[in-house]
Scaffold this motif. Structure first.
Motif, PDB file in Angstrom:
ATOM      1  N   ARG A 194      15.995  44.606  57.680  1.00  0.00           N
ATOM      2  CA  ARG A 194      17.482  44.369  57.994  1.00  0.00           C
ATOM      3  C   ARG A 194      18.228  45.368  57.324  1.00  0.00           C
ATOM      4  O   ARG A 194      19.407  45.840  57.636  1.00  0.00           O
ATOM      5  N   SER A 195      17.827  45.513  55.991  1.00  0.00           N
ATOM      6  CA  SER A 195      18.619  46.395  55.087  1.00  0.00           C
ATOM      7  C   SER A 195      18.956  47.698  55.643  1.00  0.00           C
ATOM      8  O   SER A 195      19.957  48.478  55.457  1.00  0.00           O
ATOM      9  N   ALA A 196      18.151  48.006  56.700  1.00  0.00           N
ATOM     10  CA  ALA A 196      18.300  49.294  57.367  1.00  0.00           C
ATOM     11  C   ALA A 196      19.635  49.569  57.961  1.00  0.00           C
ATOM     12  O   ALA A 196      19.936  50.675  58.533  1.00  0.00           O
ATOM     13  N   LYS A 197      20.181  48.351  58.162  1.00  0.00           N
ATOM     14  CA  LYS A 197      21.533  48.242  59.086  1.00  0.00           C
ATOM     15  C   LYS A 197      22.529  49.157  58.319  1.00  0.00           C
ATOM     16  O   LYS A 197      23.288  49.897  58.934  1.00  0.00           O
ATOM     17  N   SER A 198      22.457  49.357  57.092  1.00  0.00           N
ATOM     18  CA  SER A 198      23.357  50.018  56.281  1.00  0.00           C
ATOM     19  C   SER A 198      23.166  51.756  56.410  1.00  0.00           C
ATOM     20  O   SER A 198      23.949  52.445  56.108  1.00  0.00           O
ATOM     21  N   GLU A 199      21.966  52.101  56.936  1.00  0.00           N
ATOM     22  CA  GLU A 199      21.588  53.250  57.151  1.00  0.00           C
ATOM     23  C   GLU A 199      22.432  53.751  58.643  1.00  0.00           C
ATOM     24  O   GLU A 199      22.052  54.888  58.896  1.00  0.00           O
ATOM     25  N   ARG A 200      22.996  52.716  59.269  1.00  0.00           N
ATOM     26  CA  ARG A 200      23.527  53.322  60.567  1.00  0.00           C
ATOM     27  C   ARG A 200      24.555  54.442  60.583  1.00  0.00           C
ATOM     28  O   ARG A 200      25.491  54.384  59.611  1.00  0.00           O
ATOM     29  N   ILE A 201      24.133  55.341  61.304  1.00  0.00           N
ATOM     30  CA  ILE A 201      25.135  56.570  61.445  1.00  0.00           C
ATOM     31  C   ILE A 201      26.334  56.209  62.567  1.00  0.00           C
ATOM     32  O   ILE A 201      26.005  56.081  63.547  1.00  0.00           O
ATOM     33  N   LEU A 202      27.527  56.273  61.959  1.00  0.00           N
ATOM     34  CA  LEU A 202      28.483  56.231  63.052  1.00  0.00           C
ATOM     35  C   LEU A 202      28.997  57.679  63.341  1.00  0.00           C
ATOM     36  O   LEU A 202      29.219  58.678  62.526  1.00  0.00           O
ATOM     37  N   LEU A 203      29.070  57.832  64.706  1.00  0.00           N
ATOM     38  CA  LEU A 203      29.745  59.072  64.943  1.00  0.00           C
ATOM     39  C   LEU A 203      31.058  59.061  65.138  1.00  0.00           C
ATOM     40  O   LEU A 203      31.746  58.032  65.612  1.00  0.00           O
ATOM     41  N   ARG A 204      31.615  60.061  64.682  1.00  0.00           N
ATOM     42  CA  ARG A 204      33.275  60.235  64.696  1.00  0.00           C
ATOM     43  C   ARG A 204      33.812  60.635  66.202  1.00  0.00           C
ATOM     44  O   ARG A 204      33.463  61.484  66.783  1.00  0.00           O
ATOM     45  N   GLY A 205      34.702  59.710  66.619  1.00  0.00           N
ATOM     46  CA  GLY A 205      35.454  60.095  67.574  1.00  0.00           C
ATOM     47  C   GLY A 205      34.505  59.950  69.011  1.00  0.00           C
ATOM     48  O   GLY A 205      33.531  59.362  69.082  1.00  0.00           O
ATOM     49  N   ASP A 206      35.195  60.516  70.149  1.00  0.00           N
ATOM     50  CA  ASP A 206      34.599  60.198  71.451  1.00  0.00           C
ATOM     51  C   ASP A 206      33.771  61.805  71.641  1.00  0.00           C
ATOM     52  O   ASP A 206      33.890  62.501  71.232  1.00  0.00           O
ATOM     53  N   VAL A 207      32.711  61.529  72.735  1.00  0.00           N
ATOM     54  CA  VAL A 207      32.099  62.675  73.354  1.00  0.00           C
ATOM     55  C   VAL A 207      33.276  63.579  73.836  1.00  0.00           C
ATOM     56  O   VAL A 207      33.988  63.184  74.474  1.00  0.00           O
ATOM     57  N   PRO A 208      33.197  64.821  73.294  1.00  0.00           N
ATOM     58  CA  PRO A 208      34.124  65.849  73.907  1.00  0.00           C
ATOM     59  C   PRO A 208      33.994  65.988  75.503  1.00  0.00           C
ATOM     60  O   PRO A 208      32.864  65.642  76.108  1.00  0.00           O
ATOM     61  N   SER A 209      35.213  66.562  75.976  1.00  0.00           N
ATOM     62  CA  SER A 209      35.008  66.654  77.263  1.00  0.00           C
ATOM     63  C   SER A 209      34.140  67.720  78.207  1.00  0.00           C
ATOM     64  O   SER A 209      34.031  68.725  77.307  1.00  0.00           O
ATOM     65  N   PRO A 210      33.135  67.399  79.091  1.00  0.00           N
ATOM     66  CA  PRO A 210      32.278  68.641  79.590  1.00  0.00           C
ATOM     67  C   PRO A 210      33.003  69.532  80.431  1.00  0.00           C
ATOM     68  O   PRO A 210      32.634  70.651  80.802  1.00  0.00           O
ATOM     69  N   ILE A 211      34.506  69.362  80.439  1.00  0.00           N
ATOM     70  CA  ILE A 211      35.068  70.432  81.285  1.00  0.00           C
ATOM     71  C   ILE A 211      35.428  71.635  80.234  1.00  0.00           C
ATOM     72  O   ILE A 211      35.396  72.553  80.824  1.00  0.00           O
TER      73      ILE A 211
END
Ligand SMILES: Nc1ncnc2c1ncn2[C@@H]1O[C@H](COP(=O)(O)OP(=O)(O)OP(=O)(O)O)[C@@H](O)[C@H]1O
Ligand code: SF4
Ligand SMILES: [Mg+2]
Lengths: 333, 446
Positions: free
Chosen positions: B313-330
């Motif tokens: 469970r301690s692994a939870k603190s290892e979660r990597i949060l990604l910043r912002g949204d996926v950029p547009s494929p356009i």
């Protein structure tokens, strides 16, 4: 997949018949959407009444000669003895209503109003029904093609529909009818007029159907079952007519039922304006026009055809609305 | 990494070593092939042979505007991908929503026409085959769809739906279509008596089984499953996944299974391709990917998979949060498409697109500063400012670990620890402990 990576005993074995929680939904044996719709329609008394009247009227139209033979007089027989010799108005109250002449007699000519309404039902229903068939056939074909193929095909068909919808169709039909000869393609007399009415009303009606079908097709073509059919090698014809069309039947059916009363009104209007079937063939619109001359003295001659048109149109609309509710795709999901 | 703990739980230890971390796909799938002994293996492609090969595949959807429908741009849904699928294996494809997974699936089943690139099936170029040319091949390549409510025509009975492949391909199975359909229904665990029922009478899981029966009807070689369980209840997902797994062994099928996170594909895939914005960023054997993910995006995806083991469970603190949204494929970001969200991004990432290279046997990565591997661009030692921002959402332990393989990040981390004099000691100790622990669990898995 690498074989050892799951433990079959922990989760339900897939070869066992579906788990009990899932079978609950399937207790009713093979109920198709049709049956569900019918069961729902049966609950709707107003729609049923409308449907019953439509059925009744259809039978009346089909068996018109029989009914008139039993209860009336030939529709083109002049019963001058029933008219007041001085005013040429029907003798007796209520426009001459009697057990012999159920809806009275016509002023001036003395024809049996009941017989003419019964025979008029033939023209009205025939024209309205056949015109709806033409409109549905054209509208479905062009609507499904426009919706499925999109692109320039859709642009072309959609613009055509826009043009037709903004066309002053009544004026067009009146002028068309007045220039057409009486004999056409082997048809004579009222046959020509009926054919022209059917084709023209149907032709101006298809864009309404076309728009609905196109819109539905646009949303249906994104369904994965269309992709599934393509991934199995299904061609365009299979997709359009086997996959998409069955899903369009409900909206088309509803629209057709709601289109018939509009067509009845159009036909009545055209006959009223003198562009419908030729006298002496009986039609409801034509009777209204004849009644216009004497309505101040004999309002009953206007009331009977007017009320018939009103009740008929109402019955079709009530039935159509009930049908729409019963077939509502949202309700069946 | 430590995620392997979960794998252990579900696997039978004696067989778990079937695929060595470094083993080639060929070896792994021949193991699978061997296990299908006695099953109805009707296919000619020997296990391990390349069944499907994709090179430089692209799909750009034009964006049209205005009355004249002039093209004003394009959605670059799939933008140059290469991979191959070997007979008998399962290739998992993962990536966030909108990264082009479904488009890729539709390209390889040729439901869509590629903009560029090449698709070869059993050595035959099928890139631009028309409807007629594809028809015979449709028997060999089948698709399982995502939405069980839209993949079955509501106006057709189950019999019609599952029998459609025979009618469309003009094949008459032995004993007639009806009998064969009923057999297929029982194969996927449905009551053959339900032949005359309509889709709305079935639950989501049952419908998905119907879709599977349809896909299997013509005895295909390759089955592409586009998020086959993501629309289902979690309790039913495992059943359907296991059904797919059993069928693969029985029928010698090859799968491409698409999913939006790793939780579904992690148990069933031999190899996993990670997609980001129309590109494959990492393609590796499953074991290798779990032990040592090399692309920062893969690492972020893996940290998002819930870990069921309470001890971890301690692994939870290892979660990597990604910043912002996926950029547009356009208009995807220049250089490496992940540079706007990557905590290791340097100047080179912004300017130069990293090629997909086989850095370790069986592990291809497109990254300048891969994790768990030697830095590919050590000369670039300044982090982008976006990367510093992104780093704030990344756990320190992960940062420290990443720093080992990226000069730029190492410099940054060092600088920061200097500034934070107060906690220097404590932090160093913590980082040390963390690194040790990770190392331990790594070796423990071998
Ligand atoms: N027919 C289309 N026309 C235009 N753009 C499309 C079309 N199909 C997909 N796209 C776009 O291409 C991109 C990739 O879509 P795709 O469906 O392949 O993503 P995905 O990875 O399957 O996502 P999800 O997990 O949501 O299913 C998206 O930005 C989508 O909007
Ligand atoms: S380090 Fe650079 S190349 Fe690697 S993923 Fe991050 S931005 Fe892309
Ligand atoms: Mg998708």
């Amino acid at each position: 997949m690498t074989a050892p990576l799951h433990d079959t005993t922990a989760e339900a074995a897939p070869t066992a018949p579906a788990d009990p929680a899932e079978t609950g939904a399937t207790k009713v044996e093979g109920r198709s959407l049709k049956q569900i719709a019918w069961n729902r329609l049966k609950q709707d008394k107003v729609a049923l009444a409308g449907g019953a009247f439509v059925l009744f009227l259809t039978l009346v139209a089909v068996f018109a000669p029989l009914i008139v033979g039993l209860l009336g007089h030939p529709p083109n027989q002049f019963n001058q003895d029933k008219l007041d010799p001085l005013t040429n108005l029907p003798q007796g109250a209520w426009g001459g209503v009697s057990s012999d002449f159920l809806f009275g007699v016509e002023p001036n000519k003395g024809r049996d109003v009941f017989s003419r309404i019964v025979y008029g039902a033939r023209i009205s229903l025939l024209v309205a029904f056949l015109a709806a068939v033409v409109a549905v056939a054209l509208g479905t074909l062009f609507g499904i093609i426009a919706g499925y193929f999109g692109g320039w095909i859709d642009a072309l068909i959609s613009r055509t529909m826009d043009v037709l919808l903004s066309f002053p169709q009544l004026l067009f039909i009146i002028s068309l009818v007045s220039v057409l000869p009486d004999d056409l393609l082997g048809l004579t007399g009222s046959g020509v007029r009926i054919a022209v009415l059917v084709l023209v009303i149907g032709f101006f009606g298809w864009p309404y159907v076309g728009r609905i079908v196109r819109g539905q097709t646009l949303s249906l073509r994104e369904r994965e079952y269309v992709e599934a059919a393509r991934s199995l090698g299904g061609g365009r014809r299979h997709i359009l007519f086997r996959e998409l069309l069955p899903n369009l039947v409900a909206p088309i059916l509803v629209y057709a039922t709601l289109m018939i009363p509009t067509n009845i009104l159009t036909e009545a209007a055209l006959s009223f304006l003198g562009a419908g079937v030729r006298p002496p063939t009986a039609s409801w619109g034509g009777m209204l026009r004849d009644a216009l001359e004497t309505y101040e003295h004999d309002p009953m001659f206007m009331v009977f055809p007017g009320a018939t048109i009103f009740v008929t149109v109402l019955a079709f609309n009530l039935f159509g609305d009930g049908l729409r509710d019963a077939l509502d795709p949202k309700g069946t999901r | 990494m430590s995620e392997n703990a979960e794998d252990k739980e579900l696997s039978i230890p004696a067989q778990a070593d079937g695929a060595e971390p470094g083993a080639t796909e060929g070896a792994a799938s021949s193991v699978t092939g061997g296990e299908t002994a006695g099953a109805t293996l009707t296919k000619d492609a020997a296990p391990g042979e390349i069944l499907l090969k994709v090179t430089g595949l692209q799909k750009h959807f034009p964006i049209r505007k205005g009355l004249l429908q002039r093209q004003t741009g394009a959605v670059r849904a799939v933008d140059g991908i290469d991979f191959e699928v070997r007979a008998g294996e399962t290739l998992g494809v993962v990536g966030e929503s909108g990264c082009g997974k479904s488009t890729m699936g539709r390209l390889i089943t040729r439901l869509l026409e590629p903009t560029a690139g090449k698709v070869e099936f059993e050595g035959k170029d099928i890139t631009h085959l028309g409807v007629g040319g594809m028809r015979p091949l449709r028997r060999d390549v089948q698709m399982i769809f995502q939405d069980p409510y839209s993949s079955l025509n509501p106006r057709h009975t189950i019999g019609t739906i599952v029998g459609a492949p025979f009618r469309l391909q003009k094949v008459t199975p032995e004993g007639g279509i009806k009998k064969e359909v009923q057999r297929l229904l029982s194969v996927v665990g449905l009551n053959p008596e339900h032949y005359n029922r309509y889709p709305h009478e079935f639950s989501g899981g049952q419908r998905q089984r119907i879709g599977i029966a349809r896909a299997l009807a013509l005895n295909p070689k390759l089955v592409v499953a586009d998020e086959p369980v993501s629309a289902l209840d979690v309790s039913i997902q495992a059943q359907v996944v296991n059904l797919l797994d059993d069928l693969q062994q029985e029928l010698g099928l090859t799968y491409v299974i698409i999913a939006h996170d790793l939780s579904v594909v992690r148990h069933v895939s031999d190899r996993i391709a990670v997609m980001y914005l129309g590109k494959i960023v990492e393609l590796a054997d499953r074991e290798a990917l779990y032990k040592a993910p090399m692309h920062p995006y893969t690492k972020a995806l893996m940290s998002a998979v819930p870990i069921p083991d309470p001890k971890r469970r301690s692994a939870k603190s290892e979660r990597i949060l990604l910043r912002g949204d996926v950029p547009s494929p356009i208009s995807p970001p220049s250089g490496c498409r992940f540079h706007t969200r990557c905590w290791k991004a340097t100047e080179i990432c912004r300017t130069t697109e990293p090629p997909l290279l086989e850095l370790k046997p069986g592990q291809r990565v497109a990254c300048h500063h891969p994790e768990n591997f030697e830095d590919q661009a050590p000369q670039d030692t300044v982090l982008l400012s976006a990367a510093k921002d992104a780093g704030e959402l990344v756990p320190d332990a992960v940062l420290a670990e990443s720093a080992e393989t990226s000069e730029a990040l190492a410099a940054e981390v060092a600088e920061q620890t200097e500034v934070a004099e107060m906690s220097e000691q404590a932090e160093a100790a913590e980082v040390g402990a963390e690194a040790e622990r990770v190392e331990k669990s790594d070796s423990g898995d071998k």
